[in-house]
Design a protein around this motif. Structure first.
Motif, PDB file in Angstrom:
ATOM      1  N   TYR A 137      38.051  31.985  42.410  1.00 29.00           N
ATOM      2  CA  TYR A 137      38.745  30.847  43.350  1.00 29.00           C
ATOM      3  C   TYR A 137      37.814  30.619  44.371  1.00 29.00           C
ATOM      4  O   TYR A 137      36.878  31.427  44.332  1.00 29.00           O
ATOM      5  CB  TYR A 137      39.800  31.045  43.773  1.00 29.00           C
ATOM      6  N   LYS A 138      37.376  29.215  44.498  1.00 29.75           N
ATOM      7  CA  LYS A 138      36.266  28.901  45.285  1.00 29.75           C
ATOM      8  C   LYS A 138      35.191  29.533  46.110  1.00 29.75           C
ATOM      9  O   LYS A 138      35.074  30.215  46.410  1.00 29.75           O
ATOM     10  CB  LYS A 138      37.440  28.664  46.712  1.00 29.75           C
ATOM     11  N   ASP A 139      34.592  29.483  44.359  1.00 30.50           N
ATOM     12  CA  ASP A 139      33.287  31.048  44.990  1.00 30.50           C
ATOM     13  C   ASP A 139      33.103  32.261  44.604  1.00 30.50           C
ATOM     14  O   ASP A 139      32.501  32.608  45.365  1.00 30.50           O
ATOM     15  CB  ASP A 139      31.960  29.664  45.180  1.00 30.50           C
ATOM     16  N   SER A 140      34.633  32.553  44.728  1.00 27.07           N
ATOM     17  CA  SER A 140      34.725  34.213  44.741  1.00 27.07           C
ATOM     18  C   SER A 140      35.928  34.394  43.872  1.00 27.07           C
ATOM     19  O   SER A 140      36.154  33.650  42.858  1.00 27.07           O
ATOM     20  CB  SER A 140      35.871  34.052  46.063  1.00 27.07           C
ATOM     21  N   ILE A 141      35.276  36.180  43.830  1.00 24.87           N
ATOM     22  CA  ILE A 141      36.243  36.305  42.160  1.00 24.87           C
ATOM     23  C   ILE A 141      37.032  37.707  42.957  1.00 24.87           C
ATOM     24  O   ILE A 141      36.741  38.090  43.468  1.00 24.87           O
ATOM     25  CB  ILE A 141      34.791  36.969  41.012  1.00 24.87           C
ATOM     26  N   THR A 214      44.422  32.204  36.409  1.00 24.28           N
ATOM     27  CA  THR A 214      44.231  31.616  37.922  1.00 24.28           C
ATOM     28  C   THR A 214      44.886  30.047  37.384  1.00 24.28           C
ATOM     29  O   THR A 214      44.490  29.724  36.220  1.00 24.28           O
ATOM     30  CB  THR A 214      42.773  31.299  37.803  1.00 24.28           C
ATOM     31  N   LEU A 215      45.382  29.242  38.048  1.00 23.34           N
ATOM     32  CA  LEU A 215      46.312  28.055  38.462  1.00 23.34           C
ATOM     33  C   LEU A 215      46.236  27.457  39.427  1.00 23.34           C
ATOM     34  O   LEU A 215      46.903  28.064  40.589  1.00 23.34           O
ATOM     35  CB  LEU A 215      47.153  28.069  37.613  1.00 23.34           C
ATOM     36  N   GLY A 216      45.102  26.782  39.779  1.00 27.19           N
ATOM     37  CA  GLY A 216      45.181  26.082  41.217  1.00 27.19           C
ATOM     38  C   GLY A 216      44.566  26.845  42.742  1.00 27.19           C
ATOM     39  O   GLY A 216      43.622  27.400  41.911  1.00 27.19           O
ATOM     40  N   SER A 217      45.424  27.100  43.259  1.00 26.31           N
ATOM     41  CA  SER A 217      45.482  28.366  43.955  1.00 26.31           C
ATOM     42  C   SER A 217      46.319  29.487  44.212  1.00 26.31           C
ATOM     43  O   SER A 217      46.500  30.144  44.711  1.00 26.31           O
ATOM     44  CB  SER A 217      45.262  27.672  45.999  1.00 26.31           C
ATOM     45  N   GLU A 226      52.350  51.476  32.826  1.00 29.59           N
ATOM     46  CA  GLU A 226      53.435  51.763  34.292  1.00 29.59           C
ATOM     47  C   GLU A 226      54.172  50.913  34.914  1.00 29.59           C
ATOM     48  O   GLU A 226      54.812  50.890  36.086  1.00 29.59           O
ATOM     49  CB  GLU A 226      52.728  52.719  35.208  1.00 29.59           C
ATOM     50  N   ASN A 227      54.420  49.714  33.854  1.00 31.52           N
ATOM     51  CA  ASN A 227      55.951  48.655  34.222  1.00 31.52           C
ATOM     52  C   ASN A 227      55.903  48.407  33.391  1.00 31.52           C
ATOM     53  O   ASN A 227      55.934  48.074  31.804  1.00 31.52           O
ATOM     54  CB  ASN A 227      54.855  47.216  34.367  1.00 31.52           C
ATOM     55  N   MET A 228      57.435  48.729  33.220  1.00 31.24           N
ATOM     56  CA  MET A 228      59.119  48.698  32.194  1.00 31.24           C
ATOM     57  C   MET A 228      59.431  47.785  32.151  1.00 31.24           C
ATOM     58  O   MET A 228      59.897  47.154  30.642  1.00 31.24           O
ATOM     59  CB  MET A 228      60.146  49.875  32.738  1.00 31.24           C
ATOM     60  N   MET A 229      59.007  46.538  32.284  1.00 30.82           N
ATOM     61  CA  MET A 229      59.560  45.229  32.351  1.00 30.82           C
ATOM     62  C   MET A 229      58.270  43.908  31.918  1.00 30.82           C
ATOM     63  O   MET A 229      57.101  43.961  32.594  1.00 30.82           O
ATOM     64  CB  MET A 229      60.594  44.415  32.702  1.00 30.82           C
ATOM     65  N   MET A 230      58.232  43.115  31.206  1.00 29.47           N
ATOM     66  CA  MET A 230      58.210  41.854  31.729  1.00 29.47           C
ATOM     67  C   MET A 230      58.144  40.405  33.118  1.00 29.47           C
ATOM     68  O   MET A 230      58.644  39.948  32.801  1.00 29.47           O
ATOM     69  CB  MET A 230      57.789  41.092  30.380  1.00 29.47           C
ATOM     70  N   ASP A 231      58.139  41.206  34.408  1.00 24.70           N
ATOM     71  CA  ASP A 231      57.456  40.261  35.542  1.00 24.70           C
ATOM     72  C   ASP A 231      56.518  40.231  34.931  1.00 24.70           C
ATOM     73  O   ASP A 231      55.441  39.877  35.340  1.00 24.70           O
ATOM     74  CB  ASP A 231      57.566  41.441  36.565  1.00 24.70           C
ATOM     75  N   LEU A 232      56.411  38.671  36.657  1.00 18.99           N
ATOM     76  CA  LEU A 232      55.587  37.915  36.762  1.00 18.99           C
ATOM     77  C   LEU A 232      55.342  37.683  38.047  1.00 18.99           C
ATOM     78  O   LEU A 232      56.362  37.145  39.178  1.00 18.99           O
ATOM     79  CB  LEU A 232      55.854  36.585  36.583  1.00 18.99           C
ATOM     80  N   HIS A 233      53.935  37.940  38.750  1.00 23.08           N
ATOM     81  CA  HIS A 233      53.447  37.572  39.953  1.00 23.08           C
ATOM     82  C   HIS A 233      52.706  36.960  40.609  1.00 23.08           C
ATOM     83  O   HIS A 233      51.619  36.533  39.600  1.00 23.08           O
ATOM     84  CB  HIS A 233      53.650  38.569  40.824  1.00 23.08           C
ATOM     85  N   TYR A 234      53.038  35.990  41.933  1.00 25.55           N
ATOM     86  CA  TYR A 234      51.312  35.573  41.811  1.00 25.55           C
ATOM     87  C   TYR A 234      51.556  35.787  43.116  1.00 25.55           C
ATOM     88  O   TYR A 234      51.871  35.440  44.587  1.00 25.55           O
ATOM     89  CB  TYR A 234      51.673  33.457  41.996  1.00 25.55           C
ATOM     90  N   LEU A 235      49.860  35.298  43.756  1.00 24.00           N
ATOM     91  CA  LEU A 235      49.395  35.803  44.860  1.00 24.00           C
ATOM     92  C   LEU A 235      48.648  33.785  45.214  1.00 24.00           C
ATOM     93  O   LEU A 235      47.905  33.379  44.921  1.00 24.00           O
ATOM     94  CB  LEU A 235      48.441  36.487  44.923  1.00 24.00           C
ATOM     95  N   ASP A 236      49.183  33.856  46.105  1.00 25.49           N
ATOM     96  CA  ASP A 236      48.883  33.097  47.155  1.00 25.49           C
ATOM     97  C   ASP A 236      47.313  32.849  47.491  1.00 25.49           C
ATOM     98  O   ASP A 236      46.885  33.673  48.685  1.00 25.49           O
ATOM     99  CB  ASP A 236      49.462  32.491  48.248  1.00 25.49           C
ATOM    100  N   LEU A 237      45.796  32.634  46.842  1.00 25.58           N
ATOM    101  CA  LEU A 237      44.907  32.895  47.186  1.00 25.58           C
ATOM    102  C   LEU A 237      44.661  31.910  48.268  1.00 25.58           C
ATOM    103  O   LEU A 237      43.173  32.705  48.946  1.00 25.58           O
ATOM    104  CB  LEU A 237      44.029  32.321  46.511  1.00 25.58           C
ATOM    105  N   PHE A 263      46.699  26.811  30.797  1.00 23.32           N
ATOM    106  CA  PHE A 263      45.911  25.526  28.929  1.00 23.32           C
ATOM    107  C   PHE A 263      46.792  24.455  29.908  1.00 23.32           C
ATOM    108  O   PHE A 263      46.560  23.226  29.368  1.00 23.32           O
ATOM    109  CB  PHE A 263      47.041  25.434  27.853  1.00 23.32           C
ATOM    110  N   SER A 264      48.105  24.592  31.189  1.00 24.57           N
ATOM    111  CA  SER A 264      47.754  22.641  31.843  1.00 24.57           C
ATOM    112  C   SER A 264      48.449  23.045  33.466  1.00 24.57           C
ATOM    113  O   SER A 264      48.389  24.375  33.783  1.00 24.57           O
ATOM    114  CB  SER A 264      49.543  21.986  30.775  1.00 24.57           C
ATOM    115  N   PRO A 265      48.646  22.471  34.194  1.00 24.82           N
ATOM    116  CA  PRO A 265      48.639  22.138  35.032  1.00 24.82           C
ATOM    117  C   PRO A 265      49.991  23.152  35.535  1.00 24.82           C
ATOM    118  O   PRO A 265      50.360  23.617  36.890  1.00 24.82           O
ATOM    119  CB  PRO A 265      49.075  20.668  35.869  1.00 24.82           C
TER     120      PRO A 265
END
Length: 409
Positions: A137-141, A214-217, A226-237, A263-265
């Motif tokens: 994101y924005k020239d950083s990894i 990565t999708l947008g920001s 070490e994670n027992m479920m299919m959780d989904l998180h996002y970090l606002d970059l 694969f899409s917005p």
């Protein structure tokens, strides 16, 4: 910039790509680049040479292998690869000598592939790790999570879960601990510096062998060890705030060593992995970010389970899966760190069509599949049309000759 005119693929060593797992792969233009990884032979892990890179032409279906020069990194598996401004960056990984926290970079758009080591003299690097992930994101990894070792002074309970299996051998004796983390580290290639931003919100638990996209920001992460479920998180970059997404539908079963691809917005594609009962998986799922719902994705590769594979966004929003393993076996090595050799490494390419194809793509594929019938008509085509069609003819012929059916939904 048209990467098709920038990528140099002259002078290749043409040979079939070898089966591998835990490798790095990324897409630039029409080409899939594959580096590193390992495979098991007679119970022994064999790491692939780090002075070569394999290149797959997604239009013609042909492989080539190119040599690499410069500050060649050690042979690694479990490293984290990313593409930024024409270059591939790799960080971390492991081999028979242990875990790494070195950073290497190679320009993929030049005439030669020359490695550069950006490690020496750099302070504040993350500790050695593998099975981590990253967002660009924005020239950083931005790197997240992973499995590795820390000295006792660096262990923080909220960001590091100790692997109890490592206590007996190296535990307090060497004042080091192995385990999983949920740290966030940012690498700036321009200044060759590392920072660790302060994050807020509901952060994921420490984990490795998870999947990210990565999708947008936003940087998304789901599942993992070490994670027992299919959780989904996002970090606002931008704000460095974590959010836990609560699904409004049934969720896929918990897993690790899977992949997640934007694969899409507003859509993420999940494939494969290893479930909580150590069973390889071949199911596909799509998460709709607008409705916060998972739906199962029907595809023709249900008989091809995969873990330790890679997934990249290819031509026409196709998701391109390469390599990985189709089975699983767990052993314990001499320092009590879990190792997962497999006898079922793969070298095939699986294509998942996520969007309707254009009329041009449909015509090219139709001609490619029926080249023998249309052979006389092909000679009268303008060169501009003939060249891409010849690649599609090669693609379908290669699939038949190698008995690797590359099928689209």
């Amino acid at each position: 910039m048209d990467h098709q005119t920038e990528v140099n693929v002259g002078g290749p060593r043409m040979r079939p790509v070898q089966e591998r797992s835990d490798h790095t792969a990324l897409v630039v233009g029409d080409f899939l680049y594959v580096w590193g990884g390992y495979r098991s032979i007679s119970g022994e892990e064999i790491f692939f040479p780090s002075d070569e890179i394999c290149i797959y032409d997604m239009r013609s279906g042909e492989w080539q292998t190119r040599p690499m020069e410069g500050d060649i990194p050690p042979s690694l598996s479990g490293t984290c690869g990313s593409y930024l401004n024409g270059s591939m960056y790799i960080f971390g990984g492991c081999n028979d000598n242990g875990h790494s926290n070195q950073m290497y970079c190679v320009n993929l758009l030049g005439e030669k592939y020359i490695w550069k080591n950006f490690t020496e003299g750099v302070e504040s690097r993350p500790t050695p790790r593998d099975k981590h992930s990253c967002w660009v994101y924005k020239d950083s990894i931005i790197y997240f999570g992973g499995y590795g070792c820390k000295q006792i002074r660096d262990v923080h309970p909220n960001s590091f879960t100790i692997d109890e299996a490592s206590w007996a051998v190296i535990g307090n004796a060497l004042f080091r601990f192995w385990g999983w983390n949920n740290e966030v580290h940012v690498y700036d290639p321009c200044s060759n510096t590392w920072t660790e931003p302060h994050t807020t919100g509901s952060s994921p638990t420490p984990r490795a062998a998870h999947a990210s996209a990565t999708l947008g920001s936003r940087g998304y992460v789901c599942g993992g060890m070490e994670n027992m479920m299919m959780d989904l998180h996002y970090l606002d970059l931008e704000s460095w705030t974590w959010t836990n997404i609560v699904s409004q539908s049934a969720v896929p079963q918990g897993r690790s060593w899977h992949t997640l691809t934007a694969f899409s917005p507003s859509s993420l594609f999940l494939f494969g992995g290893l479930n909580l009962f150590c069973e390889p998986l071949s199911d596909g799922w799509v998460f709709d970010l607008e409705t916060a719902e998972w739906r199962q994705f029907q595809h023709p590769h249900q008989d091809k389970p995969r873990l330790w594979h890679t997934a990249c966004l290819g031509l026409d929003s196709d998701v391109v899966i390469f390599g990985g393993s189709r089975d699983y076996r767990m052993l314990m090595d001499t320092i009590a760190v879990l190792r997962f050799p497999s006898l079922g490494h793969c070298s095939d390419v699986l294509i998942f069509q996520t969007q309707p194809y254009s009329l041009l793509r449909l015509c090219e594929d139709c001609i490619g599949k029926n080249a023998e019938i249309l052979e006389k008509q092909l000679s009268i085509l303008p060169l501009k049309l003939l060249e891409p069609i010849q690649k599609r003819i090669s693609f379908f012929r290669t699939a038949v000759q190698t008995d690797k059916k590359i099928t689209c939904t």
